[in-house]
Each structure stands twice: as C-alpha cells, then as structure tokens.
Scaffold this active site. Structure first.
Site, PDB file in Angstrom:
ATOM      1  N   GLU A  36      19.364  30.954 -17.534  1.00 62.85           N
ATOM      2  CA  GLU A  36      18.363  32.001 -17.700  1.00 62.85           C
ATOM      3  C   GLU A  36      17.040  31.416 -17.200  1.00 62.85           C
ATOM      4  OE1 GLU A  36      17.982  33.499 -21.696  1.00 62.85           O
ATOM      5  OE2 GLU A  36      16.287  34.762 -21.111  1.00 62.85           O
ATOM      6  N   ARG A 262      28.063  21.526 -26.757  1.00 65.08           N
ATOM      7  CA  ARG A 262      26.853  21.273 -25.982  1.00 65.08           C
ATOM      8  C   ARG A 262      26.408  19.830 -26.155  1.00 65.08           C
ATOM      9  NH1 ARG A 262      22.056  24.165 -26.150  1.00 65.08           N
ATOM     10  NH2 ARG A 262      23.234  26.072 -26.087  1.00 65.08           N
ATOM     11  N   LYS A 272      15.044  25.198 -25.056  1.00 68.42           N
ATOM     12  CA  LYS A 272      13.990  25.564 -24.117  1.00 68.42           C
ATOM     13  C   LYS A 272      12.771  26.135 -24.831  1.00 68.42           C
ATOM     14  CE  LYS A 272      16.845  27.600 -21.172  1.00 68.42           C
ATOM     15  NZ  LYS A 272      17.279  28.509 -20.106  1.00 68.42           N
TER      16      LYS A 272
HETATM   17  P1  ATP Z   1      18.362  27.413 -24.790  1.00 68.61           P
HETATM   18  O1  ATP Z   1      19.205  27.753 -25.990  1.00 68.61           O
HETATM   19  O2  ATP Z   1      17.611  26.153 -24.893  1.00 68.61           O
HETATM   20  O3  ATP Z   1      17.535  28.553 -24.284  1.00 68.61           O
HETATM   21  P2  ATP Z   1      20.459  28.165 -23.104  1.00 68.61           P
HETATM   22  O4  ATP Z   1      21.814  27.704 -23.444  1.00 68.61           O
HETATM   23  O5  ATP Z   1      20.132  29.565 -23.477  1.00 68.61           O
HETATM   24  O6  ATP Z   1      19.431  27.138 -23.660  1.00 68.61           O
HETATM   25  P3  ATP Z   1      20.766  28.785 -20.362  1.00 68.61           P
HETATM   26  O7  ATP Z   1      19.751  28.808 -19.295  1.00 68.61           O
HETATM   27  O8  ATP Z   1      21.347  30.060 -20.808  1.00 68.61           O
HETATM   28  O9  ATP Z   1      20.145  27.987 -21.575  1.00 68.61           O
HETATM   29  O10 ATP Z   1      21.926  27.765 -19.983  1.00 68.61           O
HETATM   30  C1  ATP Z   1      22.640  27.790 -18.774  1.00 68.61           C
HETATM   31  C2  ATP Z   1      23.960  27.124 -18.982  1.00 68.61           C
HETATM   32  O11 ATP Z   1      23.786  25.798 -19.442  1.00 68.61           O
HETATM   33  C3  ATP Z   1      24.762  27.851 -20.032  1.00 68.61           C
HETATM   34  O12 ATP Z   1      26.078  27.998 -19.564  1.00 68.61           O
HETATM   35  C4  ATP Z   1      24.686  26.970 -21.235  1.00 68.61           C
HETATM   36  O13 ATP Z   1      25.837  27.072 -22.003  1.00 68.61           O
HETATM   37  C5  ATP Z   1      24.529  25.583 -20.617  1.00 68.61           C
HETATM   38  N1  ATP Z   1      23.789  24.704 -21.528  1.00 68.61           N
HETATM   39  C6  ATP Z   1      22.571  24.893 -22.042  1.00 68.61           C
HETATM   40  N2  ATP Z   1      22.233  23.910 -22.878  1.00 68.61           N
HETATM   41  C7  ATP Z   1      23.268  23.035 -22.891  1.00 68.61           C
HETATM   42  C8  ATP Z   1      23.549  21.806 -23.573  1.00 68.61           C
HETATM   43  N3  ATP Z   1      22.669  21.252 -24.400  1.00 68.61           N
HETATM   44  N4  ATP Z   1      24.724  21.207 -23.322  1.00 68.61           N
HETATM   45  C9  ATP Z   1      25.612  21.736 -22.474  1.00 68.61           C
HETATM   46  N5  ATP Z   1      25.423  22.892 -21.813  1.00 68.61           N
HETATM   47  C10 ATP Z   1      24.271  23.542 -22.010  1.00 68.61           C
HETATM   48 MG    MG Z   2      21.383  31.228 -22.680  1.00 71.19          MG
END
Ligand code: ATP
Ligand code: MG
Length: 568
Positions: A36, A262, A272
């Site tokens: 995102e 994760r 984020k």
């Molecule tokens: P946040 O919760 O910090 O906003 P997010 O998971 O919503 O992070 P995205 O931009 O949606 O962030 O993530 C893109 C991809 O990266 C998704 O498939 C997500 O599952 C993966 N991802 C994000 N954070 C992690 C993590 N700490 N470990 C492994 N994969 C991750």
């Molecule tokens: Mg997300």
C-alpha cells in the site's frame, strides 16, 4: 539476484507450490507483492519480497508489483516512487508487470453490482455506532441489519447513486450478505464499499466510492491470474471471505491464499503508522534516516542488499510469529561487508603523537593492503610524517594489568609503519589534560629480516596529521532501548537518546572524493559508508556497524555450553 536454493530456504510454501506444479494445477507460478503506497518499505517488506519475487524466480514464473491503492487518504506519489526504487535496490524486478488496484476500479464496481444482483450484497443505512452494535462480539452472534433484505433494485439504485457522488460520506455502505452469526467476525456481513470523496492521487475525483481491502485484494489477484497469494498470518481469518467472494462471483481464476509469519525485529518498530509518526514528529530526519528499519534508511546506513536477502533467507518462513534478533541481521551484514570493503585508517578521537627522531618536513608512504580477505583488492600507499594522530583510547598513562596498548616507556606497532615508543607525556599546564605524546620511532624491519619489535603486544591504527582528511562521522546506536518497543504503552518513551552521535574524524587521504554509498572498513572502528550529505569540502561518513559480532559470540557461547552439557 536471489541466493540459490538450498536446504535452509526450503519451507512449507515452497512445498505447496512444488506439489501444485507436480499435480498440474498450474503451469506457471504467478505471485505478487502488493504494497500500500502509504509509507516507505521496511525490512519486513523485504521478507515478503524475498518470498514472492524469490519463489517466482526459482520456479521460472513471475511476480507482479501491485500498488494496493484503494485508500485515497493516506497514499502519495512520493511513496510509489520510493517503493519502486527500494524494490530494485533489493535486487528484484517486476518486468512489465506493474499494476495498480485503482486501475481495476470499474471492474471491481461491476463485480459489486453483480453481487447485489445475486442477492449477495446490499446497501446498508446503519450509522457507524449502530453498525458496531449490530455486529456483536466474537462470543455472541450479531444482529441482522434492518436493511439486509432491502429489495435488490433498491440496493442497485442506491449503490449507483453512491457511485455518482450523490450520497454523503458515511450515509451508506455496501455490505456482503453472509452470516451475522458466524464466529468469524469477518463473515458478519462485512463492508465491501464505502463513500469517500477525498481526491485520489491517481484517479482524482473520478471515484467517490472505494472498495475495502478484502473485496479489492482477492479480485485484483484473480484479475491478474495470481496462482499463490502469499500474505502475513493476520490475514488467515480473512481467508474465508477471500474465498467466499471468489466462489460467489464468476471470476477468471481462484488464487490460493497462503499465510506466513511476519518479520519482527528486536529494538525497532515495523508498523508504517508508527514509522510515519517518528518521521512526522521529526524524531528522525526522514524516512531514510539511517536509524530506521526502512530499506531507504538501511541503504543510507550502508547495508547491502545481499546482507538483507541473506538475513531473510536465514530467518526462514514459518507460521509462528516471533521476534528476530537484530544481531543476526548485523551478523549477515558484517559477513558481507568484510568481503567487500576496502580497509582504511581513521582516527575518531585523536591524540597527537610527535616522533622526536623523525625529521620535520620529511614524508614517506607505506604500502597497506586494501582487504586482507581478498588479495585481488590490491594495495594502496598511506602517507606518513613526523606528527601523527592515534586514538586517545589507545594510550593510558597508568595502564591497568590487561592493557597492552601504548603507555609511558612502552613500544607498540603502528599498522604497516614500524614502531613507536612513548618517551614523554606532554600535558596542558592549566588543566593537566594530556596534549600530546613524544615518541621515538623505529621503521619496520626490511622484508625477510626478523623485526626488532616482534615482542610488542599491540598494533595501533594512525593517520598523518598533515595529510589526514577531516570528516564528520555519524555513529549510530539502536533507536530504542527496549527489545519490543511496539509492546510498550508509549513506544516513544523508550527512544534511545544516544542513538546518534556526531564526531569529527581524521581519515587517511585515500578516501578523498569517495562518492555517496562508498563503503570502507575503518580499521578497528567499524564499517563506514559515505552519506549523501557528503561534499568534497566536508565529507560525511555513517558508521554502518561496529566490528564486534554479538551474534557470532552468542552462537559460540551456545556451542560451548552444548558441548559442556553433552560431556557432563
Ligand atoms: P503496516 O501494517 O505497517 O501498514 P502492511 O502489512 O499494511 O504494513 P503493506 O504495504 O500492505 O503493509 O505490505 C505489503 C506486503 O508486505 C504485504 O503482503 C504484507 O503482508 C507484507 N508485509 C508487511 N509487513 C511485513 C512484515 N513485517 N513481515 C513480512 N511481510 C510483511
Ligand atoms: Mg496492508
């Protein structure tokens, strides 16, 4: 690209894919990385990228980059650009396959109309408070909305009015008609669309309604022909909804959602939202602050993509959430930097040394190896003269028993340049502080001859005071003092006040003109990297990491204790 497959990168997702290919379920593996664009990528995303791009590459398939941009409020073009830069830097390539969920707006809208026509979705008029109340709690069934059985034609008409911008934000939502009594809250008639009139960074004001993640994600996967939709474990409870939507609608394909744990890393935060808070409140200098776990921050700090990928490989892929030790990441980094960094000498906290028996105005150079680990790295020449700087810590006037470095009357070796013996300590008469040392100098023995000072116990690094380049060095420590700051009531209360220290350094002149991103090992002090703030007049170096490998120490201690245990 990605490290070649080996036993440690075997995991359950790889097995699922292997079996699917064997069974003929798919011919080509298609994965996606769906960030995102509401912030910069961090090392958790690196784990996801290593999996998605890595598996696609290993099986000769492809990985799409899809911006999951269905929330106009938090998304920005700056992030879109930064994300692409960071993915490329990490060594991955999406080729032609760059997609935006916002490009599917019309198709998603048509799918929503289809659901309404099937009697599987309805427009709901409950207020936010009523909505929460009707939804119930996991242990108690919810109540059906009074709008649940609204005629299909009425829902269609209202949804079209929502799409035309004729309804106010919050007035209506579109909900799936599933099961208000389901123990899985995500199946209690989840919201599929909401009204939001904030202009979108790509589509402007074309769309006053936006799909929710659960609706947009599975359909985007299907539209793109994704075979394996890999996501983090918290989406496991969303999977029934993912499957429900794709089962009810006539869609191009039904990808398999697979969840993995994760990555969490000690002494840092990965959300984020929290990272954004640090950036906005100026606790750090920006998204690329070298203390952050963002890829931009790690890059600026001097991390290599190879070290990050190796770390992700060693962390492995499981279903159980855990906290990975930052010492392992640092170990992977040292391992890589050790192989690739040229050594130079630099002094951070200088003590002047005057060589009494070395003629004033004389200069010579000594040959120094660029990397003792890598003979092909060659050698350089380091200038030497009457006045040197050594590290203040390398001298003690009254040395304790285990201190083998310089002291009054004692001889030490100068790296590559012979020996000095401390003859006199010169102090500031007013303060008593040590101003400089007067030493006698003995050149290195000619090659093949036994060195006279072979009994000396310490080798010091040094620079010639007249030749050294003065630079700013930024020394970093952990940003947080607690192992898991996200667990604290206020994560900002455990910020480490000493996470950045700016120190002047004197560096051998061979580093003059080094471009931002150039990496060196300053002998005995750590790995350093030229910062983008650096100019010819004022070089700036970030300390990437010190030389002490705590991970290797932990491993060694564990080996010793296991050894002892098995003996006893
Ligand atoms: P946040 O919760 O910090 O906003 P997010 O998971 O919503 O992070 P995205 O931009 O949606 O962030 O993530 C893109 C991809 O990266 C998704 O498939 C997500 O599952 C993966 N991802 C994000 N954070 C992690 C993590 N700490 N470990 C492994 N994969 C991750
Ligand atoms: Mg997300």
């Amino acid at each position: 690209m990605i490290a070649p497959d080996d036993s440690t990168s075997r995991h359950f997702i790889r097995e699922i894919i292997e079996n699917d290919l064997k069974a003929g379920k798919h011919k080509t593996v298609v994965t996606r990385f769906p960030p995102e664009p509401n912030g910069y990528l961090h090392i958790g995303h690196a784990k996801s990228m290593c999996l998605n791009f890595g598996l696609a590459a290993d099986f000769g398939g492809r990985c799409h980059l899809r911006f999951d941009d269905t929330n106009p409020e938090t998304e920005e073009t700056e992030y879109i650009e930064a994300i692409q830069r960071d993915i490329r830097w990490l060594g991955f390539d999406w080729g032609q396959h760059l997609y935006y969920a916002s490009d599917y707006s019309e198709r998603l809208y048509q799918y929503a109309l289809e659901l309404i026509k099937l009697g599987k979705a309805y427009v709901c008029t409950l207020s936010t408070e009523e909505f929460k109340d009707y939804r119930g709690v996991p242990t108690r069934p919810g109540k059906e909305s009074p709008w649940r059985n609204r005629p299909i034609t009425e829902s269609l008409e209202l949804f079209q009015r929502m799409r035309e911008g004729k309804e106010a934000e919050g007035a209506y939502v579109l909900r799936a008609k599933i099961d208000m009594a389901s123990p899985n809250m995500h199946l209690r008639d989840p919201v599929l669309y909401r009204i939001n009139k904030t202009p979108h960074h790509r589509t402007g004001t074309t769309w006053p309604i936006y799909p929710m993640y659960d609706f947009a994600h599975c359909l985007s996967d299907s539209i793109e022909g994704i075979t394996h939709s890999i996501c983090t474990i918290e989406f496991e409870v969303h999977r029934p909804l993912y499957d429900w939507i794709l089962d009810v609608l006539k869609v191009p394909c039904h990808p398999q959602q697979i969840e993995f744990a994760r990555l969490n890393l000690s002494y840092t935060i990965m959300s984020k939202r929290l990272l954004q808070e640090l950036v906005n409140s100026k606790v750090v200098a920006g998204w690329d602050d070298p203390r952050l776990p963002t890829l931009a921050g790690l890059r600026r700090r001097g991390y290599t993509p190879e070290a990050i990928r190796e770390f992700c490989r060693r962390v492995g892929v499981t279903k159980v959430n855990s906290l990975s030790d930052v010492a392992l990441l640092e170990h992977c980094l040292r391992d890589d930097l050790n192989k690739r960094s040229h050594r130079v000498m630099a002094v951070l906290n200088p003590l002047r040394v005057v060589l009494e028996n070395y003629p004033d105005g004389r200069e010579e150079t000594f040959e120094a190896l660029n990397n003792p680990e890598d003979p092909s790295a060659g050698a350089r020449r380091v200038p030497f003269a009457r006045v040197l700087f050594i590290e203040r810590d390398d001298f003690q006037e009254n040395p304790p028993p285990k201190f083998f470095r310089l002291a009054p009357g004692r001889t030490v070796r100068l790296r590559y340049a012979g020996f000095i013996t401390c003859q006199r300590v010169i102090k500031d008469p007013a303060t008593g502080a040590i101003k400089e040392l007067h030493c006698s100098y003995q050149p290195p023995a000619p090659k093949g001859q036994a060195p006279e000072g072979s009994k000396v116990k310490a080798t010091l690094h040094w620079v010639s005071a007249t030749h050294a380049l003065q630079a700013e060095t930024r020394l970093y420590d952990r940003l947080f003092t607690k192992e898991n700051p996200a667990d604290e009531a206020d994560f900002k209360a455990c910020l480490n006040p000493a996470s950045l220290q700016t120190v002047s350094a004197w560096i051998e002149p061979n580093v003059r003109g080094a471009q931002p991103g150039s990496r060196y090992q300053f002998e005995r002090l750590g790995y350093f990297c030229v910062d983008p703030d650096s100019t010819d007049d004022k070089p700036v170096f970030n300390r990437t990491i010190t030389l002490q490998d705590t991970w290797a120490k932990i491993q060694q201690a564990q080996r010793i204790s296991t050894c002892k245990m098995s003996k006893s």
